[in-house]
Design an enzyme around this catalytic site. Sequence first.
Site, PDB file in Angstrom:
ATOM      1  N   ASP A  73       0.867  -1.169   0.000  1.00 58.64           N
ATOM      2  CA  ASP A  73       0.000   0.000   0.000  1.00 58.64           C
ATOM      3  C   ASP A  73       0.914   1.233   0.000  1.00 58.64           C
ATOM      4  OD1 ASP A  73      -2.137   1.678  -0.123  1.00 58.64           O
ATOM      5  OD2 ASP A  73      -3.177   0.878   1.614  1.00 58.64           O
TER       6      ASP A  73
HETATM    7  C1  BGC Z   1      -4.944   3.388  -0.121  1.00 61.76           C
HETATM    8  C2  BGC Z   1      -5.148   2.338  -1.166  1.00 61.76           C
HETATM    9  C3  BGC Z   1      -5.052   2.934  -2.538  1.00 61.76           C
HETATM   10  C4  BGC Z   1      -3.709   3.627  -2.689  1.00 61.76           C
HETATM   11  C5  BGC Z   1      -3.482   4.243  -4.048  1.00 61.76           C
HETATM   12  C6  BGC Z   1      -3.692   4.206  -0.372  1.00 61.76           C
HETATM   13  O1  BGC Z   1      -3.650   5.312   0.462  1.00 61.76           O
HETATM   14  O2  BGC Z   1      -4.886   2.780   1.149  1.00 61.76           O
HETATM   15  O3  BGC Z   1      -6.392   1.715  -0.990  1.00 61.76           O
HETATM   16  O4  BGC Z   1      -5.207   1.964  -3.522  1.00 61.76           O
HETATM   17  O5  BGC Z   1      -3.619   4.643  -1.710  1.00 61.76           O
HETATM   18  O6  BGC Z   1      -4.303   5.307  -4.267  1.00 61.76           O
END
Ligand code: BGC
Length: 772
Positions: free
Chosen positions: A306
């Site tokens: 993540d």
């Molecule tokens: C989130 C994810 C997301 C990623 C990209 C993160 O902050 O937890 O769910 O896919 O950002 O945008």
Amino acid sequence: MRSVNSVIVVASLVICLGVAATAQSPISAPQSRDAGAQALVNPATEKKIDALLAQMTLEEKVGQLNQYSSPFDVTGPAPGQGARKIAYEQIRAGLVGSMLNVNGAEATRKAQQLAVENSRLRIPLIFGHDVIHGYKTIFPIPLGEAASWDPAAVERSARVAATEASAAGIHWTFGPMVDIARDARWGRIMEGSGEDPFLGSQMAAARVRGFQGKDLAALDTIAACAKHYAAYGFAEAGRDYNTVDISENTLRNVVLPPFKAAADAGAATFMNSFNEIGGIPTTGSSHLQRDILKGEWGFKGFIVSDWGSIGEMVRHGYSADMAEAARQAMTAGSDMDMEARAYIGHLAALVKSGKVDVKLVDEAVRRVLRVKFALGLFDDPYRYSDAAREKAATLTPANLAAARDAARKSIVLLKNDGVLPLDKQVRSIAVIGPLADDKDSPLGNWRGQGAANSAVSLLEGVKAAVSPGTKVLYAEGAKLVTGPRNFGAPSVFNTTDRSGFPAAVEAARAADVVLLAIGEDAFQTGEGRSQADIGLKGPQDELFRAVIEANKKVVVVLMNGRPLTIGHVAEAVPALVETWFLGSESGHAIADVLFGDYNPSGKLPASFPRLVGQLPLYYNHKSTGRPGPEPGVTWSHYTDVSNDPLYPFGFGLSYTTFTYSEPKLSTPEIDANGQLQVTVTVTNSGQRAGAEIVQLYVRDLVGSVTRPVKELKGFQRIELAPGQARDVTFTITPADLAFYTARGRWEAEPGAFKVFVGGNSRDVKEASFTLR
Ligand code: BGC
């Protein structure tokens, strides 16, 4: 007239049974291997990957594991300095494998050009984006869609999203989000399918099928990503990013099933999560990534971290510095680094110093390349970036019609004293509230590339539905407390402004019926939007009291991304409709239900608490040693509020009524190879045609580890004409009864079971059987 139709539902994934068990030994029901992701592997592609790996320098390999968010306007001039310049140069040098947030056919084409026309090996970039509930045509938030209990509709919505996104050059969505959420304080509950592993698994698989279609190489499909692996929804006190401490039992039996379902449906990628579990950040967890996902489940795609989660292991206090974080994440099986810059900064040196085996890097690169090959990017890296198709495939009437249909199916009727459905000929109707003419909030958070203020508002929907003679009055009444618009925004904008009350009261007085649209702003839920108070914010409660004082005939239309504590509202009004955030066609879909063109059939995917202090609250809880109720206080309860939710999981009304017969079992006993049919007769006992979601629950009375008091094991949507009855049959096999036992295996344990059938998790009829 009584029409009888038998419908067989196989209540769970088909899991191969192991060898016949002896009388009382557990019945082995090994979880199936990951059938879908196996499709990523074929000998010809693996050979091509071998050849590529043989040519790649260590730095180029690490580059494939490096993902940046769009750092600059890719269609503009090359940036002159700083991190942007570095990213730009790294793409040209083959040191970037993926980008996120590059959007549109033109931009993706330009960015791809940078990579394939400049880098030595011309390996295409893979473009990722959060396509969560639509790309341009916005569908209901996932929690709302789950309320449809309609996997086919959910699959269709993901299919539409993939069609639009793929035409804009997106190869890969960071969805579905399959986190089980039992705590409505957690802002990201809106992104998932609620509290139940079985419903969550059905939704997870449907979304993967919708995004990926039958063939990843097709031009209108995109790779899916099951996230956030794992247990991100179990953040203590519902506070986003907070510590998680759950047992292996809860992990395996509650958290992992939707991930397993996504893997089985062929999800090409997984994303790990920000949280730790029991002291180990998931990004550094070999147990989750190598043992379970890549080992037990045979997953062949890749895992992306993540955002920055590799680097956050330093702040967790798990890694001394970024280099150690890179080593731990790679060792644990995190393949791609989203935005921590830990791999690009340290992985090559770690390999050179012998701290990381190059074989691990090779394996990670192989997984990334596999997905790029499967998408057809090596055949033509520009194939998805098609401006003409983007224009033609986006926001089409068919896409909008699918969004309206999904939205109607997601609406849950929580209360109706007979005021609904409304007559389109009504003389006058007042549409009141901060959300009444809001064209933005219905898009919800994580709205892809949905344009701001592009939803059909409730007011617009009502005006389009009523007769020409109907007078439609409107008053905003109060402003919403708005959530942060973006990640950089300050926390919450508060308001106590009551200056709109008089106009609202006047409109309420003047109208035959009032629609009061209250709830949450779109950005009160979503990432970083946990809330300790899940009641109506700002002056909405006061507005509600003022309006109901002026006119008792109030239909409350809730718009929100989480269960809210609205017991006092439910008590006071004759009708209450849960509409979540329904997307582009919100106002039309709500009007379809309010005026009876569509008979609501949605059912809650998450329990609605009476008080926030009941959280976490979920129907599939354990019995405890003191389940009660008992006289006195020494049982598991609160002394100030009942244990029950305001509205239970699976609950939702219709404009008609359904009655259930006692369930009939085909046999009182099954053995390891047996199966059991549970049949119930459901009758439409009301005056209108309607759809009912018939739900099947099971309780395993004694286990080697304690079992929930009820577990959903099947459901079926049926449509019945007034007076019509139908037999609905569910088939239960030992595989459906299997769980992660004290022996650390997925197996069913012989013994006594209860089975329950009904229209929600509370109001059920039961029978018993034995597994031999
Ligand atoms: C989130 C994810 C997301 C990623 C990209 C993160 O902050 O937890 O769910 O896919 O950002 O945008």
